[in-house]
Design a protein around this motif. Structure first.
Motif, PDB file in Angstrom:
ATOM      1  N   LYS A  44      -8.033   5.708  -3.189  1.00 33.91           N
ATOM      2  CA  LYS A  44      -8.297   7.031  -2.627  1.00 33.91           C
ATOM      3  C   LYS A  44      -7.790   8.084  -3.602  1.00 33.91           C
ATOM      4  O   LYS A  44      -6.663   8.004  -4.084  1.00 33.91           O
ATOM      5  CB  LYS A  44      -7.613   7.189  -1.268  1.00 33.91           C
ATOM      6  CG  LYS A  44      -7.896   8.519  -0.591  1.00 33.91           C
ATOM      7  CD  LYS A  44      -7.209   8.587   0.772  1.00 33.91           C
ATOM      8  CE  LYS A  44      -7.497   9.910   1.465  1.00 33.91           C
ATOM      9  NZ  LYS A  44      -6.811   9.998   2.777  1.00 33.91           N
ATOM     10  N   LYS A  45      -8.637   9.064  -3.892  1.00 31.90           N
ATOM     11  CA  LYS A  45      -8.260  10.188  -4.757  1.00 31.90           C
ATOM     12  C   LYS A  45      -8.495  11.473  -3.985  1.00 31.90           C
ATOM     13  O   LYS A  45      -9.611  11.745  -3.544  1.00 31.90           O
ATOM     14  CB  LYS A  45      -9.085  10.176  -6.042  1.00 31.90           C
ATOM     15  CG  LYS A  45      -8.740  11.317  -6.997  1.00 31.90           C
ATOM     16  CD  LYS A  45      -9.654  11.317  -8.215  1.00 31.90           C
ATOM     17  CE  LYS A  45      -9.328  12.493  -9.135  1.00 31.90           C
ATOM     18  NZ  LYS A  45     -10.265  12.575 -10.271  1.00 31.90           N
ATOM     19  N   SER A  46      -7.430  12.280  -3.826  1.00 33.12           N
ATOM     20  CA  SER A  46      -7.518  13.476  -2.987  1.00 33.12           C
ATOM     21  C   SER A  46      -7.097  14.734  -3.732  1.00 33.12           C
ATOM     22  O   SER A  46      -6.695  15.715  -3.106  1.00 33.12           O
ATOM     23  CB  SER A  46      -6.634  13.299  -1.741  1.00 33.12           C
ATOM     24  OG  SER A  46      -6.901  12.090  -1.087  1.00 33.12           O
TER      25      SER A  46
ATOM     26  N   GLU B 242       0.862  -1.180   0.000  1.00 35.32           N
ATOM     27  CA  GLU B 242       0.000   0.000   0.000  1.00 35.32           C
ATOM     28  C   GLU B 242       0.897   1.228   0.000  1.00 35.32           C
ATOM     29  O   GLU B 242       1.850   1.304   0.778  1.00 35.32           O
ATOM     30  CB  GLU B 242      -0.913   0.011   1.222  1.00 35.32           C
ATOM     31  CG  GLU B 242      -1.802   1.231   1.321  1.00 35.32           C
ATOM     32  CD  GLU B 242      -2.751   1.163   2.505  1.00 35.32           C
ATOM     33  OE1 GLU B 242      -3.463   2.157   2.748  1.00 35.32           O
ATOM     34  OE2 GLU B 242      -2.780   0.119   3.191  1.00 35.32           O
ATOM     35  N   ALA B 243       0.618   2.172  -0.889  1.00 34.27           N
ATOM     36  CA  ALA B 243       1.487   3.342  -0.992  1.00 34.27           C
ATOM     37  C   ALA B 243       0.669   4.589  -1.282  1.00 34.27           C
ATOM     38  O   ALA B 243      -0.328   4.542  -2.011  1.00 34.27           O
ATOM     39  CB  ALA B 243       2.534   3.141  -2.086  1.00 34.27           C
ATOM     40  N   ASN B 244       1.110   5.704  -0.701  1.00 33.54           N
ATOM     41  CA  ASN B 244       0.490   6.989  -0.985  1.00 33.54           C
ATOM     42  C   ASN B 244       1.119   7.612  -2.227  1.00 33.54           C
ATOM     43  O   ASN B 244       2.333   7.509  -2.450  1.00 33.54           O
ATOM     44  CB  ASN B 244       0.666   7.945   0.195  1.00 33.54           C
ATOM     45  CG  ASN B 244      -0.219   7.588   1.365  1.00 33.54           C
ATOM     46  OD1 ASN B 244      -1.320   7.070   1.186  1.00 33.54           O
ATOM     47  ND2 ASN B 244       0.249   7.854   2.573  1.00 33.54           N
TER      48      ASN B 244
ATOM     49  N   MET C 236       2.276  10.881  -3.649  1.00 27.45           N
ATOM     50  CA  MET C 236       2.657  12.077  -2.903  1.00 27.45           C
ATOM     51  C   MET C 236       3.398  13.075  -3.786  1.00 27.45           C
ATOM     52  O   MET C 236       4.247  12.696  -4.598  1.00 27.45           O
ATOM     53  CB  MET C 236       3.544  11.667  -1.727  1.00 27.45           C
ATOM     54  CG  MET C 236       3.778  12.751  -0.706  1.00 27.45           C
ATOM     55  SD  MET C 236       4.642  12.095   0.745  1.00 27.45           S
ATOM     56  CE  MET C 236       3.419  10.959   1.386  1.00 27.45           C
TER      57      MET C 236
ATOM     58  N   VAL D 272      -0.516  14.478   0.080  1.00 29.34           N
ATOM     59  CA  VAL D 272      -0.971  13.159  -0.379  1.00 29.34           C
ATOM     60  C   VAL D 272      -2.066  13.367  -1.419  1.00 29.34           C
ATOM     61  O   VAL D 272      -3.088  13.992  -1.145  1.00 29.34           O
ATOM     62  CB  VAL D 272      -1.490  12.311   0.800  1.00 29.34           C
ATOM     63  CG1 VAL D 272      -2.047  10.982   0.292  1.00 29.34           C
ATOM     64  CG2 VAL D 272      -0.372  12.058   1.806  1.00 29.34           C
TER      65      VAL D 272
ATOM     66  N   SER E  95       3.308   6.771 -10.253  1.00 26.42           N
ATOM     67  CA  SER E  95       2.761   5.765  -9.341  1.00 26.42           C
ATOM     68  C   SER E  95       3.903   5.004  -8.670  1.00 26.42           C
ATOM     69  O   SER E  95       4.776   4.465  -9.351  1.00 26.42           O
ATOM     70  CB  SER E  95       1.863   4.785 -10.094  1.00 26.42           C
ATOM     71  OG  SER E  95       1.381   3.786  -9.220  1.00 26.42           O
TER      72      SER E  95
ATOM     73  N   GLY F 166      -3.357  10.686  -3.328  1.00 27.82           N
ATOM     74  CA  GLY F 166      -4.179   9.487  -3.460  1.00 27.82           C
ATOM     75  C   GLY F 166      -3.464   8.298  -2.847  1.00 27.82           C
ATOM     76  O   GLY F 166      -2.350   8.421  -2.318  1.00 27.82           O
ATOM     77  N   THR F 167      -4.110   7.132  -2.926  1.00 24.95           N
ATOM     78  CA  THR F 167      -3.538   5.899  -2.375  1.00 24.95           C
ATOM     79  C   THR F 167      -3.759   4.767  -3.365  1.00 24.95           C
ATOM     80  O   THR F 167      -4.836   4.654  -3.960  1.00 24.95           O
ATOM     81  CB  THR F 167      -4.187   5.537  -1.030  1.00 24.95           C
ATOM     82  OG1 THR F 167      -4.045   6.637  -0.128  1.00 24.95           O
ATOM     83  CG2 THR F 167      -3.539   4.303  -0.420  1.00 24.95           C
TER      84      THR F 167
END
Length: 350
Positions: free
Chosen positions: A177-179, A70-72, A74, A191, A169, A193-194
């Motif tokens: 997750k999309k931020s 799992e990675a953010n 950034m 951050v 990526s 997304g994830t």
């Protein structure tokens, strides 16, 4: 007339005596018909001792599946977002460009720096020639070289900033997750997304010290879940902690190839190809009153049945494990509980 009154009075007296006699006789009959009291009579029961010993059972543990990685996503530079190339649920490959941050000013700065580098390179060549002919000092040549090298370093820094404007990526997987949206301003560390890699999944379980020494990294295990009751999944022990905690327990990690669409967070059972030997306090299942959710037993103390609430664990054959509330060798009632109340007198029939 007087004789008649005397006769009536005598009759009333006789009737009263007869009534009194009948009442007295009824009380005696009622006393004879009263059932003898059961208060002090002991209720027959069978009892068994709570026993402590080694229990060998298949080593089974439970846990929740977690993503293999799992990675953010950034940001590593600041600026306004020009483009976002992913959506929630998108599958992305490692190294794919996901976000583009505005880098026009940095590109212009790089062009200006490169022009300055060209000029400084000529200055270095000229001062080198002059210094060779004693027409320039060593300090002039040194300063010119310093300015040239400093400009080269600035150019490399600007190139890195332009490169960082393209956010890539960090791993292959799905966006969960999309931020970020176009036009937003970001800073280094924001951050965006994830991304999860669920091509493989992991489950972490805890084993005791004795079991940890039986297990080996690379050993295969069986993984199952109620979601797919007819399927067994092959797992491999990928990690055994080299150090235990204060309770002498060790984390163990199992990796599963996810070709069946399993999802992270799913509750699973892990069955090892080993048996686990543990000391346990056991009582017959027949001693248990109520249910596993609210269990209690009757403990015989000095001829009295005392109700005792207990905490139970595993069911092992015809016995059940007692985790708390009972001590070894205490006598528990195994039959006859239906007639018991707390504090009732009992007599062991066995």
């Amino acid at each position: 007339m007087k004789k008649k009154v005397i006769t009536i009075a005598a009759l009333l007296l006789i009737v009263s005596l007869i009534g009194f006699r009948l009442v007295a006789n009824k009380e005696k009959i009622d006393e004879k018909n009263v059932l003898p009291t059961e208060t002090n009579r002991a209720i027959p029961v069978t009892v068994a001792a709570a026993t402590e010993g080694e229990v060998n059972q298949p080593l089974v543990r439970t846990g929740n599946l977690i993503p293999y990685r799992e990675a953010n996503i950034m940001a590593t530079t600041q600026g306004q977002v020009d483009a976002v190339h992913f959506e929630l649920g998108s599958y992305v490959k490692q190294g794919a460009r996901l976000v583009q941050i505005d880098s026009k000013l940095k590109e212009l700065s790089l062009e200006a720096t490169q022009l300055n580098i060209s000029k400084l390179k000529k200055d270095v060549d000229r001062y080198s020639t002059l210094y060779a002919g004693n027409a320039a000092t060593e300090l002039q040549l040194t300063d010119t070289k310093y300015n040239y090298e400093n400009a080269m370093n600035q150019a490399e820094q600007i190139k890195k900033q332009i490169q960082d404007a393209a956010v890539l990526s960090p791993i292959s997987g799905r966006i969960v997750k999309k931020s970020i949206e176009n036009g937003e301003y970001v800073n280094p560390g924001t951050v965006l997304g994830t991304v999860l890699d669920v091509s493989r999944l992991k489950v972490q379980v805890i084993v005791n010290e004795a079991d940890a020494y039986q297990l080996k990294e690379g050993q295969h295990v069986r993984v199952s879940t109620d979601i797919f009751p007819d399927k067994k999944f092959d797992g491999v022990i990928s990690y055994i902690a080299p150090r235990g905690d204060e309770q002498h327990t060790y984390p163990v990690e199992i990796t599963i190839q996810n070709s069946s669409g399993l999802k992270a967070g799913t509750f699973v059972t892990v069955a090892f190809n080993n048996t686990s030997s543990q000391r346990a306090l056991l009582v017959p299942r027949s001693a248990l009153v109520e249910s596993l959710q609210n269990p209690y037993v009757y403990v015989v103390e000095e001829g009295l049945a005392k109700q005792r609430k207990i905490q139970v664990g595993r069911t092992i054959g015809e016995s059940i494990e007692v985790l708390s509330g009972l001590n070894a060798n205490e006598q528990v009632v195994t039959s006859g509980q239906i007639n018991l109340t707390d504090g009732a007198r009992v007599q062991a029939a066995n």
